[in-house]
Design an enzyme around this catalytic site. Structure first.
Site, PDB file in Angstrom:
ATOM      1  N   GLY A  69      44.323  39.556  33.768  1.00 59.64           N
ATOM      2  CA  GLY A  69      45.619  38.993  34.354  1.00 59.64           C
ATOM      3  C   GLY A  69      46.638  38.841  33.452  1.00 59.64           C
ATOM      4  O   GLY A  69      46.810  39.366  32.319  1.00 59.64           O
ATOM      5  N   SER A  70      47.669  37.496  33.755  1.00 59.78           N
ATOM      6  CA  SER A  70      48.643  37.509  32.894  1.00 59.78           C
ATOM      7  C   SER A  70      48.319  37.031  31.637  1.00 59.78           C
ATOM      8  O   SER A  70      47.349  36.205  31.142  1.00 59.78           O
ATOM      9  CB  SER A  70      49.489  36.427  33.668  1.00 59.78           C
ATOM     10  OG  SER A  70      48.914  35.278  33.889  1.00 59.78           O
ATOM     11  N   GLY A  92      45.481  33.850  30.266  1.00 59.09           N
ATOM     12  CA  GLY A  92      44.814  33.882  29.134  1.00 59.09           C
ATOM     13  C   GLY A  92      44.772  32.963  28.271  1.00 59.09           C
ATOM     14  O   GLY A  92      43.792  32.428  27.658  1.00 59.09           O
ATOM     15  N   CYS A  99      48.801  47.205  34.682  1.00 63.48           N
ATOM     16  CA  CYS A  99      49.222  46.387  33.056  1.00 63.48           C
ATOM     17  C   CYS A  99      49.615  47.606  31.966  1.00 63.48           C
ATOM     18  O   CYS A  99      50.175  47.224  31.008  1.00 63.48           O
ATOM     19  CB  CYS A  99      47.996  45.683  32.782  1.00 63.48           C
ATOM     20  SG  CYS A  99      46.523  46.493  32.725  1.00 63.48           S
ATOM     21  N   GLU A 152      42.096  40.642  28.682  1.00 61.73           N
ATOM     22  CA  GLU A 152      42.931  41.869  29.020  1.00 61.73           C
ATOM     23  C   GLU A 152      44.162  41.311  29.982  1.00 61.73           C
ATOM     24  O   GLU A 152      44.022  41.143  30.830  1.00 61.73           O
ATOM     25  CB  GLU A 152      42.250  42.993  29.956  1.00 61.73           C
ATOM     26  CG  GLU A 152      42.612  44.465  29.632  1.00 61.73           C
ATOM     27  CD  GLU A 152      43.529  44.812  30.871  1.00 61.73           C
ATOM     28  OE1 GLU A 152      44.654  44.791  30.711  1.00 61.73           O
ATOM     29  OE2 GLU A 152      42.835  45.244  31.849  1.00 61.73           O
TER      30      GLU A 152
HETATM   31  C1  UN1 Z   1      45.149  47.570  34.771  1.00 60.08           C
HETATM   32  O1  UN1 Z   1      46.319  47.647  35.317  1.00 60.08           O
HETATM   33  O2  UN1 Z   1      44.627  46.185  34.861  1.00 60.08           O
HETATM   34  O3  UN1 Z   1      45.001  53.028  32.430  1.00 60.08           O
HETATM   35  C2  UN1 Z   1      44.186  48.739  34.344  1.00 60.08           C
HETATM   36  C3  UN1 Z   1      45.220  52.697  33.709  1.00 60.08           C
HETATM   37  C4  UN1 Z   1      44.196  52.504  34.617  1.00 60.08           C
HETATM   38  C5  UN1 Z   1      43.755  50.991  34.524  1.00 60.08           C
HETATM   39  C6  UN1 Z   1      44.864  49.829  34.553  1.00 60.08           C
HETATM   40  N1  UN1 Z   1      43.128  53.301  34.377  1.00 60.08           N
HETATM   41  O4  UN1 Z   1      46.462  52.651  34.072  1.00 60.08           O
END
Ligand code: UN1
Length: 497
Positions: free
Chosen positions: A231-232, A236, A287, A253
């Protein structure tokens, strides 16, 4: 397919969708698609108890047999790929192709975890003492709490769950409040696998639905030795210290602010395809989305022109319809956040193309992805805005480009487009990118599950998915065995009694 058909194809019924207090709206058109029951703190505490007793049995099951359960889960996911992919599209708003890709990512990690279940190996180590041997062994941890985000509502969960399960743990999953339906559907798919498996203990997977209090019950509990949270950075900052305070482990993450350096020797057609997929895919809400383009001054105008041409014609609309490449943003707050960032960028000297609302489907928040040409890497560029905004910066020397790439608080993904091996190898060296992921001639998003996934700095430092990420779901034990008739001490210490 109607919304109701999508929900029922994913095996969701009235018991899942009615009577609860959590209202779920589809970002596609704002329609109410579920009223889901939530859990209280006390419910979560009960779940932790159930997960603990399931763990007592599960940790004793041989790992390859645990792998068999995940093999069956992968099989059930293959059967459900279409239905679940469509539900992901309906609930998270990503285009159906990406919904399918997400389920494929779940299947892939199941395959990897099945193989891993036969390879949870440690080292044998030379002992300094005669007649002694040393080795390390890996043991299950216990209850794993998985906190996942709306944008990858099922794949990121699966990365954690598949490995956690073959490693002998039990899981409590708190999905995003925005995407509880995909979680309920996945739980049903898993239950089909568990029924075929036969003797899986009750409580290998439980889903806890709710807001911050549910998350808090998980993060605060000393009976949950590992919290894996996506998440953000803001989230975290709360979760990390809370778990650390009780000496729990975390896999974090968090935010990314991913860049691509485009060098003069780059294959520009490939670069354009990679830029567009990674900047506008999932409507800029991965992300790993591309957020910063760092282009050499000699090719800047040409590249930006090409990009503006593609951006102007992007098919934006209902993500369930074939041919659409850009679906909606998740909600109004996300849309407002994007507009706010564009205002700030303008105030900081940026020239904005696109970014306006598109009336694609009534009730959804659709936008034209934006290109923002910046003179400098200002505060707004260093901030992760979870939206399809691509900031363009210009560079003259590779050192300058790498310095710009690294000069943000986040450290998830990065890439360079160049056919000059001196440049590409420099980018991958200690003098290059400071991110957890660094690619050459592909974009920053769309990672395969075989590699470790995660990043440095404010991204949180965790690693999930492939490589040796499984070790985070186990505890390491060092064993020294004396098979001699003497008792020599290490370091040559004499201690005669
Ligand atoms: C995410 O956005 O939290 O590498 C994961 C990627 C994907 C996973 C993204 N396999 O864009």
């Amino acid at each position: 397919m109607s919304h109701a058909d999508i929900l029922s194809a994913a095996m969701l019924d009235a018991a899942d969708l009615t009577g609860g207090s959590l209202k779920v709206h589809s970002p596609v058109d704002g329609a109410l698609i579920g009223e889901v029951a939530t859990h209280s703190r006390a419910d979560v505490e009960k779940m932790i108890g159930t997960a603990k007793s399931a763990f007592a049995d599960w940790k004793l099951v041989p790992a390859p047999r645990r792998g068999e359960l995940i093999r069956l889960f992968g099989e059930e996911l293959r059967n459900a790929k279409d239905a679940l992919g469509r539900l992901v599209s309906l609930e998270a708003g990503k285009i159906f192709q990406e919904g399918l890709g997400e389920v494929q990512e779940m299947i892939d990690i199941c395959d990897l975890a099945v193989g891993q279940s036969r390879q949870l190996f440690g080292l044998t180590i030379a002992s300094e003492r005669p007649g002694h041997s040393m080795r390390e062994t890996w043991h299950p941890l216990g209850v794993v709490g998985v906190i996942s985000a709306f944008n990858f509502p099922v794949a990121v969960f699966a990365w954690n769950f598949a490995l956690a399960t073959v490693c002998g743990n039990t899981t409590i999953w708190k999905p995003s409040e925005k995407t509880p339906l995909t979680a309920l559907a996945v739980k049903k798919i898993f239950e089909r696998a568990a029924a075929r498996f036969g003797d899986a203990p009750e409580g290998l997977l439980q889903v806890a639905i709710g807001g911050a209090d549910v998350g808090e019950a998980l993060t605060a509990s000393k009976d949950v030795p590992l919290i894996s949270a996506t998440g953000s950075t803001r989230m975290g900052r709360i979760v990390g210290p809370r778990v650390a305070e009780r000496f729990g482990k975390t896999i974090l993450e968090l935010g990314g602010n991913n860049a691509m350096i485009v060098a003069p020797s780059a294959d520009l057609d490939n670069a354009v395809r990679a830029i567009v997929f990674s900047a506008v895919g999932t409507c800029g809400q991965r992300c790993t989305s591309l957020r910063r383009l760092i282009v050499h001054e000699d090719i800047r105008d040409q590249l930006v022109e090409k990009l503006k041409g593609v951006y102007g014609k992007l098919p934006i609309g209902n993500p369930l319809e074939p041919g659409v490449l850009v679906g909606p943003m998740i909600d109004k707050a996300a849309f407002d956040g994007m507009q706010h960032a564009l205002e700030k960028a303008k105030a900081e000297g940026g020239r904005v193309t696109g970014g306006e609302r598109v009336d694609a489907v009534e009730g959804g928040h659709y936008v034209r992805p934006a290109i923002v040409e910046m003179v400098e890497q200002t505060a707004i560029v260093k901030h992760e805005t979870f939206a399809p905004i691509l900031y363009v910066l210009t560079y003259r020397t590779l050192d300058e480009a790498i310095a710009l790439q690294n000069d943000v608080p986040q450290g998830l993904s990065s890439c360079i487009f160049s056919t000059d091996v001196r440049e590409t190898e420099t980018f991958l060296s200690a003098a290059g990118s400071d991110c957890g992921i660094a690619n050459v001639n592909i974009g920053p998003s769309g990672a395969e599950i075989g590699g470790a996934f995660g990043g440095e700095k404010e991204t949180g430092g965790g690693r999930e998915s492939g490589s040796d990420a499984w070790k985070a779901y186990m505890r390491r034990q060092t064993n020294t065995v004396n098979y001699s008739r003497e008792l020599p001490l290490a370091q040559g210490i004499k201690f005669d009694i």
